[in-house]
Design a protein around this motif. Structure first.
Motif, PDB file in Angstrom:
ATOM      1  N   LEU A  12     -16.209  -0.422  63.791  1.00 26.13           N
ATOM      2  CA  LEU A  12     -17.089   0.250  62.849  1.00 26.13           C
ATOM      3  C   LEU A  12     -16.282   1.226  62.002  1.00 26.13           C
ATOM      4  O   LEU A  12     -15.396   1.911  62.524  1.00 26.13           O
ATOM      5  CB  LEU A  12     -18.193   1.036  63.586  1.00 26.13           C
ATOM      6  N   GLN A  13     -16.584   1.283  60.723  1.00 25.14           N
ATOM      7  CA  GLN A  13     -15.930   2.243  59.837  1.00 25.14           C
ATOM      8  C   GLN A  13     -16.642   3.587  59.932  1.00 25.14           C
ATOM      9  O   GLN A  13     -17.767   3.743  59.498  1.00 25.14           O
ATOM     10  CB  GLN A  13     -15.939   1.760  58.391  1.00 25.14           C
ATOM     11  N   LEU A  60     -19.856   4.713  70.327  1.00 24.46           N
ATOM     12  CA  LEU A  60     -18.573   4.378  70.952  1.00 24.46           C
ATOM     13  C   LEU A  60     -18.500   4.967  72.360  1.00 24.46           C
ATOM     14  O   LEU A  60     -18.072   4.287  73.309  1.00 24.46           O
ATOM     15  CB  LEU A  60     -17.432   4.908  70.087  1.00 24.46           C
ATOM     16  N   GLU A  61     -18.923   6.196  72.524  1.00 21.41           N
ATOM     17  CA  GLU A  61     -18.880   6.832  73.850  1.00 21.41           C
ATOM     18  C   GLU A  61     -19.779   6.110  74.844  1.00 21.41           C
ATOM     19  O   GLU A  61     -19.382   5.843  75.986  1.00 21.41           O
ATOM     20  CB  GLU A  61     -19.278   8.297  73.741  1.00 21.41           C
ATOM     21  N   LEU A 121     -10.811  -1.953  67.406  1.00 21.03           N
ATOM     22  CA  LEU A 121     -10.055  -2.337  66.218  1.00 21.03           C
ATOM     23  C   LEU A 121     -10.111  -1.139  65.276  1.00 21.03           C
ATOM     24  O   LEU A 121     -11.141  -0.874  64.665  1.00 21.03           O
ATOM     25  CB  LEU A 121     -10.656  -3.589  65.571  1.00 21.03           C
ATOM     26  N   ASP A 122      -9.017  -0.408  65.200  1.00 18.26           N
ATOM     27  CA  ASP A 122      -9.052   0.889  64.537  1.00 18.26           C
ATOM     28  C   ASP A 122      -9.202   0.768  63.030  1.00 18.26           C
ATOM     29  O   ASP A 122      -8.756  -0.203  62.412  1.00 18.26           O
ATOM     30  CB  ASP A 122      -7.775   1.668  64.856  1.00 18.26           C
ATOM     31  N   ARG A 123      -9.861   1.759  62.464  1.00 17.96           N
ATOM     32  CA  ARG A 123     -10.023   1.874  61.017  1.00 17.96           C
ATOM     33  C   ARG A 123      -9.699   3.314  60.603  1.00 17.96           C
ATOM     34  O   ARG A 123      -9.887   4.245  61.379  1.00 17.96           O
ATOM     35  CB  ARG A 123     -11.448   1.498  60.580  1.00 17.96           C
ATOM     36  N   PRO A 124      -9.209   3.502  59.367  1.00 17.88           N
ATOM     37  CA  PRO A 124      -8.820   4.842  58.925  1.00 17.88           C
ATOM     38  C   PRO A 124      -9.987   5.817  58.881  1.00 17.88           C
ATOM     39  O   PRO A 124     -11.149   5.425  58.777  1.00 17.88           O
ATOM     40  CB  PRO A 124      -8.272   4.601  57.515  1.00 17.88           C
ATOM     41  N   THR A 136      -9.165   8.989  64.145  1.00 18.56           N
ATOM     42  CA  THR A 136      -9.717   7.654  63.962  1.00 18.56           C
ATOM     43  C   THR A 136     -10.537   7.286  65.198  1.00 18.56           C
ATOM     44  O   THR A 136     -10.422   7.943  66.244  1.00 18.56           O
ATOM     45  CB  THR A 136      -8.596   6.615  63.783  1.00 18.56           C
ATOM     46  N   PRO A 137     -11.345   6.228  65.113  1.00 16.54           N
ATOM     47  CA  PRO A 137     -12.100   5.810  66.305  1.00 16.54           C
ATOM     48  C   PRO A 137     -11.206   5.510  67.506  1.00 16.54           C
ATOM     49  O   PRO A 137     -11.566   5.845  68.639  1.00 16.54           O
ATOM     50  CB  PRO A 137     -12.838   4.558  65.824  1.00 16.54           C
ATOM     51  N   GLY A 138     -10.061   4.889  67.254  1.00 13.50           N
ATOM     52  CA  GLY A 138      -9.138   4.583  68.350  1.00 13.50           C
ATOM     53  C   GLY A 138      -8.599   5.836  69.005  1.00 13.50           C
ATOM     54  O   GLY A 138      -8.516   5.929  70.244  1.00 13.50           O
ATOM     55  N   GLU A 139      -8.225   6.807  68.217  1.00 14.16           N
ATOM     56  CA  GLU A 139      -7.734   8.071  68.760  1.00 14.16           C
ATOM     57  C   GLU A 139      -8.834   8.797  69.516  1.00 14.16           C
ATOM     58  O   GLU A 139      -8.597   9.359  70.597  1.00 14.16           O
ATOM     59  CB  GLU A 139      -7.206   8.948  67.619  1.00 14.16           C
ATOM     60  N   TYR A 140     -10.022   8.780  68.950  1.00 14.66           N
ATOM     61  CA  TYR A 140     -11.145   9.463  69.590  1.00 14.66           C
ATOM     62  C   TYR A 140     -11.485   8.817  70.934  1.00 14.66           C
ATOM     63  O   TYR A 140     -11.762   9.510  71.914  1.00 14.66           O
ATOM     64  CB  TYR A 140     -12.358   9.452  68.664  1.00 14.66           C
TER      65      TYR A 140
END
Length: 413
Positions: free
Chosen positions: A149-150, A163-164, A180-183, A215-219
């Motif tokens: 998701l963006q 996401l959580e 799948l990370d997005r900016p 980013t979502p991946g970092e979070y």
């Protein structure tokens, strides 16, 4: 704005629209066709999202039953992720959708029904309303769930809450998660009050600032690493973006939700959204939501707008009433200049000072404090504290968060 970009991936409905690109339902008013610029306007390498890096994650899906948490922002070129995966021979069995639905055009907070995507025949399950967290039976025949998701990098934008819940459910059911990370279009900013635990809700589940710069991946890595996800042993894989840093000024090619129609709205959103806990409209039901604010009682302003029923805002606040206020920016560059220094309080303070019935400026449902993440801000505004004094009050919490954030960054900051 110099250009109008028609969505690269069209907005979709559960039925009867298909998952494949369709005729756009509304226009995304951007001013950067490539989707990428540096903050100074210099040309930059084109960002490659995690979803576009097939070679990095297709081997992880071989022989597995896959679910995807996606919406209209989950674009891979001119198609959406579920179509792209099916074309690659991946066994996609379920589609999950977040707030605003699979098509991305539902009102904020509206109930979104589950259903079936008529193109693929896949079940579409809404992760909103009473079903925010995937149930065990919804994950039973799944091996791995892909999150794509963006996001917009703002605490009360609920995609990170979804996401959580996804991480928690998959951890409990021993399912893999691939992000799948997005900016993050606000990835170089960390600012605003940090949420206090007593104000946790779906519009703010963790003690992070309003603009958190991840980013979502970092979070996702932070949620697990700090033990904020209740489930243990969550199996997470993050597929990073290529050619992206936190200094990259990334401009979204697809509107993330119906009331963030362009980059100007996205840049102003973290500061203007707090108005949703007051009597003041942010322009839902107009052509420029989250680019303006106003109320019928602010008659000393010359600018005005009238909210109407439109797609994504069927019953907007102050519908049919002439609202007086300010249009803050009509293009992305102007909006970015207003926001690049961080979370802005000046418009909220100005509106409060000019509102004649101050005792009723804030809504009685405590939603303002949920959005702010604290009841301190409302009291500070009522006391007439200066913006400088208010900002100083949250700096210690911000510094603490920055030290936590630094441990989980995947990109240059």
């Amino acid at each position: 704005m110099k250009k109008i970009l028609i969505f690269a991936a069209a907005l979709m409905s559960i039925a009867p629209m298909a998952c494949k690109a369709q005729k756009p339902q509304y226009e995304y008013k951007g001013d950067n066709a490539s989707g990428v610029n540096s903050p100074g306007g210099r040309p930059a390498l084109v960002v490659q999202t995690g979803a576009e890096r097939f070679s990095a994650y297709l081997p992880l899906l071989k022989g597995k039953r896959v679910a995807v948490l996606v919406n209209q922002t989950s674009a891979v070129g001119a198609e959406l992720l579920p179509d792209a995966l099916l074309r690659q021979g991946v066994k996609v069995v379920t589609i999950f959708s977040p707030e605003h639905g699979f098509r991305g055009n539902a009102d904020a907070g509206a109930h979104v029904k589950s259903g079936v995507d008529t193109r693929t025949g896949l079940t579409v399950i809404s992760l909103y309303g009473d079903n925010k967290k995937p149930k065990p039976e919804q994950l039973k025949d799944i091996d791995v769930v892909i999150y794509d998701l963006q996001d917009v990098g703002v605490r009360f934008y609920t995609y990170i809450s979804s996401l959580e819940y996804l991480l928690e459910a998959c951890g409990e059911q021993q399912k893999e998660v691939i992000v799948l990370d997005r900016p993050n279009p606000l990835g170089n900013i960390v600012d605003g009050p940090v949420l206090q635990s007593k104000f946790r809700s779906f519009v703010g589940m963790q003690s992070i600032p309003i603009i958190y710069g991840m980013t979502p991946g970092e979070y996702a890595k932070m949620l697990i690493g700090e033990g904020w996800v209740k489930a243990k042993n969550v199996r997470l894989t993050v597929i990073p973006c290529a050619n992206y840093t936190h200094k990259t000024l990334y401009r979204l090619p697809v509107a993330p939700s119906p009331n963030l129609k362009n980059m100007a709205a996205i840049y102003l959103y973290p500061s203007l959204c707090l108005f949703e806990g007051t009597q003041v409209s942010v322009g839902r039901g107009t052509d420029a939501p989250f680019q303006q604010y106003g109320h019928p009682a602010l008659k000393n302003y010359t600018y005005s707008f009238v909210p109407k029923s439109v797609e994504g805002a069927s019953n907007p606040p102050l519908k049919g009433q002439t609202c007086y206020g300010e249009l803050l920016a009509s293009d992305a560059n102007s909006a970015y200049r207003l926001t690049e220094s961080g979370f802005q309080l000046k418009w909220l303070l100005k509106a409060y000072q000019n509102y004649p019935d101050k005792a009723n400026f804030f809504n009685s449902n405590n939603f303002f404090s949920k959005l702010a993440g604290t009841d301190q801000l409302q009291e500070q505004i009522k006391k007439g504290m200066s913006e400088e004094a208010i900002r100083k009050s949250w700096q210690a919490d911000l510094d603490k968060f920055r030290s936590i954030r630094a441990k989980y960054l995947l990109y240059e900051s």
